[in-house]
Design a protein around this motif. Structure first.
Motif, PDB file in Angstrom:
ATOM      1  N   PRO A 134      44.587  50.556  29.745  1.00  0.00           N
ATOM      2  CA  PRO A 134      43.923  49.394  29.133  1.00  0.00           C
ATOM      3  C   PRO A 134      43.601  49.652  27.662  1.00  0.00           C
ATOM      4  CG  PRO A 134      42.336  50.681  30.371  1.00  0.00           C
ATOM      5  CD  PRO A 134      43.664  51.351  30.586  1.00  0.00           C
ATOM      6  N   ILE A 135      43.552  48.585  26.895  1.00  0.00           N
ATOM      7  CA  ILE A 135      43.000  48.678  25.536  1.00  0.00           C
ATOM      8  C   ILE A 135      41.482  48.664  25.665  1.00  0.00           C
ATOM      9  CG2 ILE A 135      42.748  47.498  23.315  1.00  0.00           C
ATOM     10  CD1 ILE A 135      45.544  46.348  23.710  1.00  0.00           C
ATOM     11  N   VAL A 136      40.821  49.654  25.070  1.00  0.00           N
ATOM     12  CA  VAL A 136      39.348  49.714  25.094  1.00  0.00           C
ATOM     13  C   VAL A 136      38.891  50.106  23.699  1.00  0.00           C
ATOM     14  CG1 VAL A 136      37.303  50.729  26.126  1.00  0.00           C
ATOM     15  CG2 VAL A 136      39.346  50.402  27.525  1.00  0.00           C
ATOM     16  N   ASN A 137      38.331  49.169  22.977  1.00  0.00           N
ATOM     17  CA  ASN A 137      37.849  49.464  21.632  1.00  0.00           C
ATOM     18  C   ASN A 137      36.494  48.803  21.403  1.00  0.00           C
ATOM     19  OD1 ASN A 137      38.533  46.737  21.223  1.00  0.00           O
ATOM     20  ND2 ASN A 137      40.563  47.287  20.475  1.00  0.00           N
ATOM     21  N   ASN A 138      36.046  48.804  20.161  1.00  0.00           N
ATOM     22  CA  ASN A 138      34.702  48.296  19.868  1.00  0.00           C
ATOM     23  C   ASN A 138      34.547  46.809  20.181  1.00  0.00           C
ATOM     24  OD1 ASN A 138      33.645  50.705  19.059  1.00  0.00           O
ATOM     25  ND2 ASN A 138      34.173  50.438  16.897  1.00  0.00           N
ATOM     26  N   GLN A 145      39.777  54.058  35.205  1.00  0.00           N
ATOM     27  CA  GLN A 145      39.448  53.813  36.613  1.00  0.00           C
ATOM     28  C   GLN A 145      38.772  52.449  36.777  1.00  0.00           C
ATOM     29  OE1 GLN A 145      40.006  55.579  39.490  1.00  0.00           O
ATOM     30  NE2 GLN A 145      39.026  53.900  40.592  1.00  0.00           N
ATOM     31  N   GLU A 146      37.787  52.169  35.921  1.00  0.00           N
ATOM     32  CA  GLU A 146      37.022  50.929  36.042  1.00  0.00           C
ATOM     33  C   GLU A 146      37.888  49.701  35.777  1.00  0.00           C
ATOM     34  OE1 GLU A 146      33.965  51.812  33.222  1.00  0.00           O
ATOM     35  OE2 GLU A 146      32.578  52.547  34.748  1.00  0.00           O
ATOM     36  N   TYR A 147      38.721  49.760  34.739  1.00  0.00           N
ATOM     37  CA  TYR A 147      39.559  48.617  34.399  1.00  0.00           C
ATOM     38  C   TYR A 147      40.615  48.354  35.475  1.00  0.00           C
ATOM     39  CZ  TYR A 147      37.711  47.749  29.690  1.00  0.00           C
ATOM     40  OH  TYR A 147      36.916  47.395  28.634  1.00  0.00           O
ATOM     41  N   HIS A 148      41.094  49.408  36.126  1.00  0.00           N
ATOM     42  CA  HIS A 148      42.027  49.208  37.234  1.00  0.00           C
ATOM     43  C   HIS A 148      41.336  48.464  38.386  1.00  0.00           C
ATOM     44  CE1 HIS A 148      45.957  51.206  36.573  1.00  0.00           C
ATOM     45  NE2 HIS A 148      45.308  51.849  35.609  1.00  0.00           N
ATOM     46  N   GLU A 149      40.084  48.855  38.675  1.00  0.00           N
ATOM     47  CA  GLU A 149      39.337  48.178  39.736  1.00  0.00           C
ATOM     48  C   GLU A 149      39.120  46.707  39.387  1.00  0.00           C
ATOM     49  OE1 GLU A 149      36.765  52.193  40.854  1.00  0.00           O
ATOM     50  OE2 GLU A 149      35.742  50.322  40.395  1.00  0.00           O
ATOM     51  N   ILE A 150      38.800  46.442  38.134  1.00  0.00           N
ATOM     52  CA  ILE A 150      38.562  45.068  37.699  1.00  0.00           C
ATOM     53  C   ILE A 150      39.857  44.256  37.756  1.00  0.00           C
ATOM     54  CG2 ILE A 150      37.973  43.651  35.682  1.00  0.00           C
ATOM     55  CD1 ILE A 150      35.982  45.873  34.901  1.00  0.00           C
ATOM     56  N   ASN A 151      40.951  44.872  37.326  1.00  0.00           N
ATOM     57  CA  ASN A 151      42.226  44.160  37.334  1.00  0.00           C
ATOM     58  C   ASN A 151      42.648  43.751  38.748  1.00  0.00           C
ATOM     59  OD1 ASN A 151      43.385  43.435  34.933  1.00  0.00           O
ATOM     60  ND2 ASN A 151      45.123  44.822  35.104  1.00  0.00           N
ATOM     61  N   SER A 152      42.312  44.580  39.716  1.00  0.00           N
ATOM     62  CA  SER A 152      42.657  44.246  41.104  1.00  0.00           C
ATOM     63  C   SER A 152      41.852  43.038  41.588  1.00  0.00           C
ATOM     64  CB  SER A 152      42.411  45.443  42.020  1.00  0.00           C
ATOM     65  OG  SER A 152      41.026  45.753  42.094  1.00  0.00           O
ATOM     66  N   LEU A 153      40.623  42.886  41.093  1.00  0.00           N
ATOM     67  CA  LEU A 153      39.789  41.748  41.481  1.00  0.00           C
ATOM     68  C   LEU A 153      40.346  40.434  40.955  1.00  0.00           C
ATOM     69  CD1 LEU A 153      36.211  43.233  40.856  1.00  0.00           C
ATOM     70  CD2 LEU A 153      37.300  42.840  43.064  1.00  0.00           C
ATOM     71  N   ILE A 154      40.976  40.481  39.787  1.00  0.00           N
ATOM     72  CA  ILE A 154      41.471  39.245  39.160  1.00  0.00           C
ATOM     73  C   ILE A 154      42.979  39.089  39.346  1.00  0.00           C
ATOM     74  CG2 ILE A 154      39.612  39.044  37.475  1.00  0.00           C
ATOM     75  CD1 ILE A 154      41.316  40.501  35.462  1.00  0.00           C
ATOM     76  N   GLN A 155      43.555  40.021  40.123  1.00  0.00           N
ATOM     77  CA  GLN A 155      44.961  39.945  40.500  1.00  0.00           C
ATOM     78  C   GLN A 155      45.888  39.904  39.287  1.00  0.00           C
ATOM     79  OE1 GLN A 155      45.275  36.586  43.156  1.00  0.00           O
ATOM     80  NE2 GLN A 155      44.042  37.543  44.752  1.00  0.00           N
ATOM     81  N   GLU A 156      45.627  40.839  38.365  1.00  0.00           N
ATOM     82  CA  GLU A 156      46.491  41.003  37.201  1.00  0.00           C
ATOM     83  C   GLU A 156      47.299  42.286  37.361  1.00  0.00           C
ATOM     84  OE1 GLU A 156      45.514  37.844  34.187  1.00  0.00           O
ATOM     85  OE2 GLU A 156      47.237  39.020  34.903  1.00  0.00           O
ATOM     86  N   THR A 157      48.534  42.275  36.855  1.00  0.00           N
ATOM     87  CA  THR A 157      49.378  43.469  36.963  1.00  0.00           C
ATOM     88  C   THR A 157      49.263  44.368  35.741  1.00  0.00           C
ATOM     89  OG1 THR A 157      51.232  42.212  36.060  1.00  0.00           O
ATOM     90  CG2 THR A 157      51.038  42.341  38.473  1.00  0.00           C
ATOM     91  N   ASP A 158      48.974  43.788  34.564  1.00  0.00           N
ATOM     92  CA  ASP A 158      48.754  44.622  33.383  1.00  0.00           C
ATOM     93  C   ASP A 158      47.433  44.230  32.726  1.00  0.00           C
ATOM     94  OD1 ASP A 158      51.037  42.920  31.081  1.00  0.00           O
ATOM     95  OD2 ASP A 158      48.978  42.466  31.638  1.00  0.00           O
ATOM     96  N   GLY A 181      46.820  43.013  29.563  1.00  0.00           N
ATOM     97  CA  GLY A 181      46.836  42.125  28.401  1.00  0.00           C
ATOM     98  C   GLY A 181      45.829  41.004  28.505  1.00  0.00           C
ATOM     99  N   GLY A 182      45.775  40.338  29.657  1.00  0.00           N
ATOM    100  CA  GLY A 182      44.823  39.240  29.834  1.00  0.00           C
ATOM    101  C   GLY A 182      43.392  39.712  29.795  1.00  0.00           C
ATOM    102  N   LEU A 183      43.121  40.860  30.419  1.00  0.00           N
ATOM    103  CA  LEU A 183      41.763  41.401  30.438  1.00  0.00           C
ATOM    104  C   LEU A 183      41.297  41.772  29.037  1.00  0.00           C
ATOM    105  CD1 LEU A 183      39.352  42.224  32.142  1.00  0.00           C
ATOM    106  CD2 LEU A 183      40.411  44.452  32.488  1.00  0.00           C
ATOM    107  N   ASP A 184      42.211  42.293  28.208  1.00  0.00           N
ATOM    108  CA  ASP A 184      41.858  42.628  26.828  1.00  0.00           C
ATOM    109  C   ASP A 184      41.417  41.391  26.065  1.00  0.00           C
ATOM    110  OD1 ASP A 184      43.561  42.722  23.864  1.00  0.00           O
ATOM    111  OD2 ASP A 184      41.932  44.145  24.219  1.00  0.00           O
ATOM    112  N   TYR A 185      42.156  40.293  26.217  1.00  0.00           N
ATOM    113  CA  TYR A 185      41.804  39.055  25.522  1.00  0.00           C
ATOM    114  C   TYR A 185      40.439  38.553  25.978  1.00  0.00           C
ATOM    115  CZ  TYR A 185      42.572  34.605  23.161  1.00  0.00           C
ATOM    116  OH  TYR A 185      42.464  33.524  22.310  1.00  0.00           O
ATOM    117  N   PHE A 186      40.199  38.585  27.289  1.00  0.00           N
ATOM    118  CA  PHE A 186      38.921  38.124  27.832  1.00  0.00           C
ATOM    119  C   PHE A 186      37.773  38.981  27.316  1.00  0.00           C
ATOM    120  CE2 PHE A 186      36.536  35.836  31.101  1.00  0.00           C
ATOM    121  CZ  PHE A 186      35.428  36.652  31.264  1.00  0.00           C
TER     122      PHE A 186
END
Length: 891
Positions: free
Chosen positions: A166-170, A190-203, A205-210
């Motif tokens: 995941p992209i994780v910045n300021n 680890q945390e972002y993978h768990e979150i991505n599974s909740l929102i059914q995303e494969t990569d 990119g969408g989570l970074d924008y959100f």
């Protein structure tokens, strides 16, 4: 994780998936394979360079221009055929990168460090599992490579493998705090993978924008960005249609609203009418407002200027032939149409400015974005796609957060609440909150927290005055009052206000990032304090303390000073010597083993200057021997221990640039009230340069200065914020020290008349202040008006009379130097007693005179009423709608 907010997040993200923004991000993801290939080609170089890493930051920036992309690609990839192929692919897709790194370049890394980074990125291509990704990043972070932290490398990893990293910045700070996520990147995986599974995303990119667009209170803020791309932007006000009685009665405003028209008189002054008819083009943009009261829309111009038909022209009365209109296509509507709170912003570009039609120049966009478009429209205007949006940067805040500059001056006329707001600003900085959220809180609660921060030394308040000097602010030689009978007055170098808060701010980094050198200083400080405790214990028992010297002699310990230094005397010697803790600490760092010292006079004096080397050796030897015997070094820890100010000064000298590059560091604020009343160049001295953002400790261009009295090497840490207040009636910004003006951001605090209401007697304070200030702006200028803060606690005529006597009248007399005609133009006849005409007969007869008395014959003498003599009717005489008289919207 915060389970309550996780549920809210999943719901919000589900809505986000249906938005246009989500579709844009999905389209943007198509560029990722090209970026992956670019990184792979760069890693084919056996030796990476600092410039390679810098170019990899720049080429993947959001809205990287075509020219910049071509330049960076040429610098990164030498093989022309490969470069051409990747360039064609990138242009075909037509998308840019996701982020704007807070750091724009990499410099100073060694070849060994660059090799580590190269191998790290190469290994990322091989990662097949989440655990492997965590292990890889954990190993890299443990190497502690400077500058290349998660905000820099996580976008590279994402482009290499978007399903794993995941992209994780300021820009994710709000998101992480809201969900209670870790700041440590391997844990984030680890945390972002768990979150991505909740929102059914494969990569990711969408989570970074959100995450990038989430506000501090967990609200998704998809700010709109509009690129002008060569078109022009104008302000147009329809205030005249909602204020003029005849136009209100005719209903012309409804016609304009229903048809999406904008209208102006051909003869509007300052060339506005001609510009509306001839300069405004189809495809240009306008923001439409109703004067300074209401924001209507941002729209695109879709027709040339036209005259009204007979039916609608009749609604304009006798002026029907003067008015013309254009058709518009509304594009954006306000999220908050009430702009009455912006009336203190009198720029021609702003709704309350004295203009009906005005072109917005490119240089005005930042000002309008910050003060109007972003807070009221959730919209940001940019000149073109080649220009980077603040809202897409790595480091930004939600729209409720006004950017906190390191050095800020709140300026405005008397009574606008500058000192009041400095309290709110300082609390917002310390708590890393938006100023608007602090202002919305209960004032007593904010002041209570301010007092606590002041007590703890995190906020320091001072006032500049004519007697303030460098010795008070930075350091100087001051007399030290004897603490006991028999002691003599002596002089010592004492730190001033600014140096003290800088020391405390720097020490806060020690508590967070102690390094090996820092630990040595901390260890010695604890050892020295333990040694002092043993000395005091022996003194309490009446024991004499003798210590051996290196030459085989002895010295006695005479006592401990108020500054915790040790007094010693050689056996049979007449002169006492002071052994200071600070000098001992330097010797302790320089000589880990005293047996290695071959010439104590020469070697000691090289480190600490002139001193009794034998005495210093003896004390240091005793401390080392006692610490070794007790074997208590393992118990020395910074956590929970209180250090003296002198200890802190010694400890922070061991900090390196890396120690100052820490996220979410504790913030300190120095408030300088009346900053323009002091001689700034005299007070700051050579340190005026050091307060600049890029000259702060830990920055690439960091500077230190050698102070004249203590000879200390001194720098300003990056977690010190300076807030100054400045009364423009005392001195204008233009007259302020040029060096100060360059280094501070200026935030206006102007009168906000509309915030005032009615007294219990029915007196409209808002109208009274508006009338007075409008007249003052004509007779003087904006800097010489009267602030609304003086009226905050006025509830009836009794309070108003008090403010008039103690604040308003003395200030007006100062403004006009007892020019009663101008005072009368501001206040009117109701505030004057009966005028008296002077007769020259009142003067004594003087035979040697030159007819001077005749010059005063038939002149008038004026006398103002005091507050006690004024009535409700007198004050109400100022309640007139003066704006419509002075600023004709048709002119």
């Amino acid at each position: 994780m915060n389970q309550t907010n996780i549920k809210a997040f999943v719901e919000q993200y589900s809505t986000f998936k249906t938005s246009e923004a989500y579709k844009q991000r999905m389209a943007q993801k198509t560029i990722v394979p090209v970026f992956r290939a670019i990184i792979w080609e760069v890693l084919k170089n056996e030796m990476l360079t600092n410039q390679h890493l810098t170019d990899l930051i720049q080429i993947f920036k959001f809205n990287c221009s075509n020219e910049n992309f071509d330049n960076k690609l040429g610098a990164l990839i030498a093989d022309e055929s490969v470069r051409k192929k990747l360039s064609e692919q990138a242009y075909k897709i037509g998308e840019s990168g996701y982020t704007n790194a807070g750091k724009t370049g990499i410099s100073g890394l060694s070849s060994k460090q660059l090799l580590v980074i190269r191998q790290f990125l190469l290994d990322a291509y091989k990662i097949k599992s989440k655990q492997d990704a965590i292990d890889l990043c954990n190993a890299f972070d443990n190497k502690n490579i400077p500058q290349v932290k998660k905000g820099i490398y996580s976008p590279w990893l994402y482009y290499i493998n978007p399903e794993m990293f995941p992209i994780v910045n300021n820009s994710h700070q709000n998101f992480k705090k809201w969900l209670g996520l870790s700041n440590y990147y391997p844990t984030s995986i680890q945390e972002y993978h768990e979150i991505n599974s909740l929102i059914q995303e494969t990569d990711f990119g969408g989570l970074d924008y959100f995450a990038h667009h989430l506000s501090k209170d967990g609200k998704l803020n998809l700010r709109r960005v509009h690129y002008l791309n060569g078109s022009r932007l104008y302000k147009i006000s329809h205030g005249v249609f909602v204020k003029r009685t005849d136009f209100v009665k005719s209903g012309i405003i409804k016609v304009l609203e229903q048809n999406n028209w904008i209208s102006l008189s051909r003869y509007t002054g300052k060339g506005a009418g001609e510009a509306f008819e001839h300069d405004l083009k189809i495809g240009d943009f306008v923001y439409l407002c109703y004067g300074g009261d209401k924001m209507i829309a941002v729209a695109k111009v879709i027709s040339d200027a036209k005259p009204f038909n007979d039916e609608y022209a009749a609604l304009l009365g006798d002026e029907e032939e003067e008015w013309i209109y254009r058709e518009i296509e509304p594009l954006y509507f306000p999220v908050d149409s009430n702009i009455s709170g912006l009336k203190s912003f009198r720029s021609q570009t702003m709704p309350s400015g004295n203009s009906t039609f005005w072109e917005i120049k490119p240089g005005d966009l930042d000002y309008l974005n910050e003060n109007l478009f972003i807070p009221k429209m959730n919209l940001e205007f940019l000149k073109s796609k080649d220009e980077t949006s603040e809202s897409n940067g790595d480091e930004r805040d939600d729209q409720n957060f006004k950017i906190m500059f390191l050095n800020t001056i709140l300026f405005g006329p008397p009574g606008t609440g500058k000192t009041f707001h400095s309290v709110s600003h300082s609390v917002a900085i310390v708590e890393n909150k938006g100023i608007d959220s602090i202002l919305a809180e209960d004032r007593e609660e904010v002041k209570r927290r301010f007092d606590l921060y002041t007590k703890d030394g995190q906020i320091v308040f001072c006032t500049f005055h004519q007697s303030m000097n460098y010795e008070d602010f930075i350091e100087g030689i001051k007399p030290i009052e004897p603490t006991s009978e028999g002691e003599q007055l002596y002089y010592a170098v004492e730190d001033g206000i600014f140096k003290k808060i800088c020391t405390e701010a720097s020490f806060s980094y020690v508590r967070k990032t102690a390094n090996a050198e820092t630990e040595k200083v901390l260890d010695f400080s604890a050892e020295y304090d333990n040694f002092l405790d043993s000395i005091n214990e022996q003194f309490s028992k009446g024991k004499k303390i003798e210590l051996p010297t290196r030459s085989g002699g002895k010295l006695t310990v005479e006592g401990v000073s108020d500054r915790n230094n040790i007094w010693v005397r050689h056996i049979d010697g007449n002169r006492p010597y002071t052994v200071s803790k600070r000098r001992l600490a330097k010797l302790s760092q320089a000589f880990p083993a005293l047996n290695d010292v071959t010439n104590i006079n020469k070697q000691f004096r090289t480190e600490i200057g002139g001193s009794n080397s034998s005495a210093y050796w003896s004390i240091l030897n005793a401390i080392r021997k006692r610490s070794s015997d007790l074997n208590d070094k393992s118990n020395n820890t910074i956590v929970g221990k209180e250090y003296s100010y002198e200890d802190k000064k010694e400890i922070i000298e061991s900090l390196t640039a890396e120690n100052y590059n820490v996220e979410n560091q504790k913030r300190f604020v120095l408030i300088i009230d009346e900053i323009n009343r002091g001689n700034v160049s005299n007070i700051f001295g050579e340190l005026i340069t050091l307060i600049e953002d890029d000259k702060r400790l830990g920055k690439d261009e960091a500077l230190k200065a050698k102070l004249p009295y203590s000879k200390d090497s001194f720098g300003v840490p990056p977690n010190i914020y300076i807030i100054g207040t400045m009364n423009t009636a005392d001195r204008s910004i233009e007259a302020l020290d040029t060096a100060l003006r360059r280094r501070f951001s200026f935030v206006p605090k102007m009168p906000e008349e509309s915030t005032l209401g009615l007294t219990t007697d029915g007196i409209d304070l808002s109208k009274i202040l508006q009338t007075i200030n409008t007249r003052l702006r004509v007779l003087k200028d904006n800097d010489h008006t009267i602030g609304h803060a003086w009226f905050w606690n006025v509830t009836d005529i009794k309070g108003l009379k008090k403010i008039y006597d103690n604040k308003i009248l003395p200030l007006l007399q100062e403004y006009f130097y007892n020019d009663y005609e101008k005072l009368g133009l501001v206040l009117g006849d109701a505030f004057f007693k009966k005028q008296m005409q002077i007769n020259s007969n009142i003067f004594a007869s003087f035979s040697g005179g030159n007819s001077l008395a005749g010059q005063y014959d038939q002149s008038w003498q004026f006398e103002l009423k005091s507050g006690v003599e004024l009535s409700i009717a007198d004050f109400k005489s100022l309640e007139i709608q003066i704006n419509t008289l002075l600023f004709d919207e048709d002119e």
